[in-house]
Design a protein around this motif. Structure first.
Motif, PDB file in Angstrom:
ATOM      1  N   ALA A 170      12.040  -8.962  -5.435  1.00 23.52           N
ATOM      2  CA  ALA A 170      10.908  -9.040  -4.511  1.00 23.52           C
ATOM      3  C   ALA A 170      11.011  -7.809  -3.609  1.00 23.52           C
ATOM      4  CB  ALA A 170      10.979 -10.317  -3.687  1.00 23.52           C
ATOM      5  N   VAL A 171      10.011  -6.942  -3.676  1.00 20.66           N
ATOM      6  CA  VAL A 171      10.072  -5.650  -2.985  1.00 20.66           C
ATOM      7  C   VAL A 171       8.947  -5.548  -1.962  1.00 20.66           C
ATOM      8  CG1 VAL A 171       9.996  -3.137  -3.287  1.00 20.66           C
ATOM      9  CG2 VAL A 171      11.014  -4.568  -5.066  1.00 20.66           C
ATOM     10  N   THR A 172       9.293  -5.034  -0.788  1.00 17.75           N
ATOM     11  CA  THR A 172       8.299  -4.700   0.228  1.00 17.75           C
ATOM     12  C   THR A 172       8.403  -3.208   0.497  1.00 17.75           C
ATOM     13  OG1 THR A 172       8.387  -6.865   1.277  1.00 17.75           O
ATOM     14  CG2 THR A 172       7.605  -5.039   2.636  1.00 17.75           C
ATOM     15  N   VAL A 173       7.264  -2.518   0.521  1.00 20.78           N
ATOM     16  CA  VAL A 173       7.218  -1.092   0.831  1.00 20.78           C
ATOM     17  C   VAL A 173       6.655  -0.928   2.230  1.00 20.78           C
ATOM     18  CG1 VAL A 173       6.275   1.161   0.183  1.00 20.78           C
ATOM     19  CG2 VAL A 173       6.909  -0.490  -1.599  1.00 20.78           C
ATOM     20  N   ILE A 174       7.366  -0.156   3.047  1.00 25.29           N
ATOM     21  CA  ILE A 174       6.913   0.148   4.405  1.00 25.29           C
ATOM     22  C   ILE A 174       6.725   1.651   4.498  1.00 25.29           C
ATOM     23  CG2 ILE A 174       7.526   0.109   6.855  1.00 25.29           C
ATOM     24  CD1 ILE A 174       9.245  -2.371   6.218  1.00 25.29           C
ATOM     25  N   ASP A 175       5.551   2.063   4.949  1.00 24.40           N
ATOM     26  CA  ASP A 175       5.272   3.488   5.078  1.00 24.40           C
ATOM     27  C   ASP A 175       4.622   3.750   6.436  1.00 24.40           C
ATOM     28  OD1 ASP A 175       5.058   6.144   3.436  1.00 24.40           O
ATOM     29  OD2 ASP A 175       3.137   5.926   4.479  1.00 24.40           O
ATOM     30  N   PRO A 176       5.158   4.733   7.171  1.00 21.61           N
ATOM     31  CA  PRO A 176       4.585   5.015   8.488  1.00 21.61           C
ATOM     32  C   PRO A 176       3.257   5.759   8.429  1.00 21.61           C
ATOM     33  CG  PRO A 176       6.345   6.563   8.014  1.00 21.61           C
ATOM     34  CD  PRO A 176       6.321   5.555   6.884  1.00 21.61           C
ATOM     35  N   GLY A 177       2.875   6.238   7.263  1.00 21.28           N
ATOM     36  CA  GLY A 177       1.646   7.026   7.134  1.00 21.28           C
ATOM     37  C   GLY A 177       1.891   8.469   7.525  1.00 21.28           C
ATOM     38  N   GLY A 178       0.877   9.260   7.420  1.00 23.32           N
ATOM     39  CA  GLY A 178       1.001  10.669   7.764  1.00 23.32           C
ATOM     40  C   GLY A 178       1.480  11.511   6.601  1.00 23.32           C
ATOM     41  N   PRO A 179       1.604  12.805   6.830  1.00 25.86           N
ATOM     42  CA  PRO A 179       2.019  13.717   5.758  1.00 25.86           C
ATOM     43  C   PRO A 179       3.448  13.440   5.295  1.00 25.86           C
ATOM     44  CG  PRO A 179       1.430  14.922   7.776  1.00 25.86           C
ATOM     45  CD  PRO A 179       1.352  13.484   8.080  1.00 25.86           C
ATOM     46  N   ASN A 180       3.658  13.665   4.018  1.00 21.42           N
ATOM     47  CA  ASN A 180       5.000  13.533   3.447  1.00 21.42           C
ATOM     48  C   ASN A 180       5.132  14.496   2.276  1.00 21.42           C
ATOM     49  OD1 ASN A 180       3.898  12.305   1.074  1.00 21.42           O
ATOM     50  ND2 ASN A 180       3.816  10.350   2.144  1.00 21.42           N
ATOM     51  N   ALA A 181       6.311  14.540   1.697  1.00 17.63           N
ATOM     52  CA  ALA A 181       6.560  15.482   0.602  1.00 17.63           C
ATOM     53  C   ALA A 181       5.629  15.236  -0.576  1.00 17.63           C
ATOM     54  CB  ALA A 181       8.015  15.383   0.149  1.00 17.63           C
ATOM     55  N   SER A 182       5.310  13.992  -0.865  1.00 14.57           N
ATOM     56  CA  SER A 182       4.439  13.692  -1.997  1.00 14.57           C
ATOM     57  C   SER A 182       3.028  14.219  -1.784  1.00 14.57           C
ATOM     58  CB  SER A 182       4.398  12.185  -2.248  1.00 14.57           C
ATOM     59  OG  SER A 182       5.673  11.724  -2.628  1.00 14.57           O
ATOM     60  N   SER A 183       2.579  14.217  -0.545  1.00 11.98           N
ATOM     61  CA  SER A 183       1.227  14.728  -0.308  1.00 11.98           C
ATOM     62  C   SER A 183       1.168  16.239  -0.492  1.00 11.98           C
ATOM     63  CB  SER A 183       0.739  14.344   1.094  1.00 11.98           C
ATOM     64  OG  SER A 183       1.516  14.970   2.090  1.00 11.98           O
ATOM     65  N   VAL A 184       2.285  16.900  -0.314  1.00 11.03           N
ATOM     66  CA  VAL A 184       2.346  18.347  -0.517  1.00 11.03           C
ATOM     67  C   VAL A 184       2.475  18.673  -1.999  1.00 11.03           C
ATOM     68  CG1 VAL A 184       3.678  20.435  -0.049  1.00 11.03           C
ATOM     69  CG2 VAL A 184       3.317  18.759   1.765  1.00 11.03           C
ATOM     70  N   ALA A 185       3.380  17.993  -2.679  1.00 14.12           N
ATOM     71  CA  ALA A 185       3.643  18.283  -4.087  1.00 14.12           C
ATOM     72  C   ALA A 185       2.746  17.490  -5.026  1.00 14.12           C
ATOM     73  CB  ALA A 185       5.108  17.992  -4.407  1.00 14.12           C
ATOM     74  N   ALA A 186       2.053  16.504  -4.505  1.00 10.21           N
ATOM     75  CA  ALA A 186       1.154  15.661  -5.306  1.00 10.21           C
ATOM     76  C   ALA A 186       1.864  15.040  -6.501  1.00 10.21           C
ATOM     77  CB  ALA A 186      -0.063  16.472  -5.751  1.00 10.21           C
ATOM     78  N   GLY A 187       3.143  14.727  -6.333  1.00  4.78           N
ATOM     79  CA  GLY A 187       3.887  14.086  -7.402  1.00  4.78           C
ATOM     80  C   GLY A 187       4.368  15.037  -8.480  1.00  4.78           C
ATOM     81  N   MET A 188       4.247  16.328  -8.257  1.00  6.83           N
ATOM     82  CA  MET A 188       4.659  17.312  -9.257  1.00  6.83           C
ATOM     83  C   MET A 188       6.181  17.296  -9.405  1.00  6.83           C
ATOM     84  SD  MET A 188       3.993  21.414  -9.248  1.00  6.83           S
ATOM     85  CE  MET A 188       4.863  21.674  -7.729  1.00  6.83           C
ATOM     86  N   LEU A 189       6.640  17.224 -10.628  1.00  5.27           N
ATOM     87  CA  LEU A 189       8.063  17.328 -10.916  1.00  5.27           C
ATOM     88  C   LEU A 189       8.302  18.706 -11.513  1.00  5.27           C
ATOM     89  CD1 LEU A 189       8.543  13.833 -12.540  1.00  5.27           C
ATOM     90  CD2 LEU A 189       9.130  14.513 -10.241  1.00  5.27           C
ATOM     91  N   ALA A 190       8.882  19.562 -10.725  1.00  5.02           N
ATOM     92  CA  ALA A 190       9.043  20.950 -11.157  1.00  5.02           C
ATOM     93  C   ALA A 190      10.423  21.467 -10.790  1.00  5.02           C
ATOM     94  CB  ALA A 190       7.961  21.812 -10.517  1.00  5.02           C
TER      95      ALA A 190
END
Length: 106
Positions: free
Chosen positions: A29-49
């Motif tokens: 049973a998993v709960t995800v908590i996110d404070p919102g705002g910019p993060n690394a994923s928003s910069v890289a858009a999930g790119m694995l490079a």
């Protein structure tokens, strides 16, 4: 009756959501908590490079190897969770392309 999560994941970026999906898929049973705002994923858009990270962060070959192994696990994870992968290439726009290629070959 309210049940408590087995795991709380802090951050809903690519890594946080992948972690939550994997744990949920294993029956937790998993709960995800996110404070919102910019993060690394928003910069890289999930790119694995791993190559680009190796260049920009001046990683050791061992660190780059870890990133490459993680990248190689991604297709199976994406398939298991119904995610589409895009395989378009990247273009180097930084200075000294020859030095960048030499560094990648290391």
């Amino acid at each position: 009756m309210t049940s408590s999560p087995d795991v709380i994941v802090i951050g809903a970026g690519v890594l946080g959501l992948c972690t939550a999906a994997e744990l949920a898929g294993r029956g937790h049973a998993v709960t995800v908590i996110d404070p919102g705002g910019p993060n690394a994923s928003s910069v890289a858009a999930g790119m694995l490079a791993p190559a680009l990270e190796s260049l920009l962060e001046d990683l050791t070959p061992e660190q780059a190897g870890l990133l490459k192994r993680a990248r190689d696990l991604w297709p199976a994870f994406a398939e298991a969770h119904g995610l589409a992968l895009h395989h378009e290439g990247a273009e180097w726009r930084g200075p000294d392309a020859a030095a960048a290629v030499a560094r990648l070959r290391e």
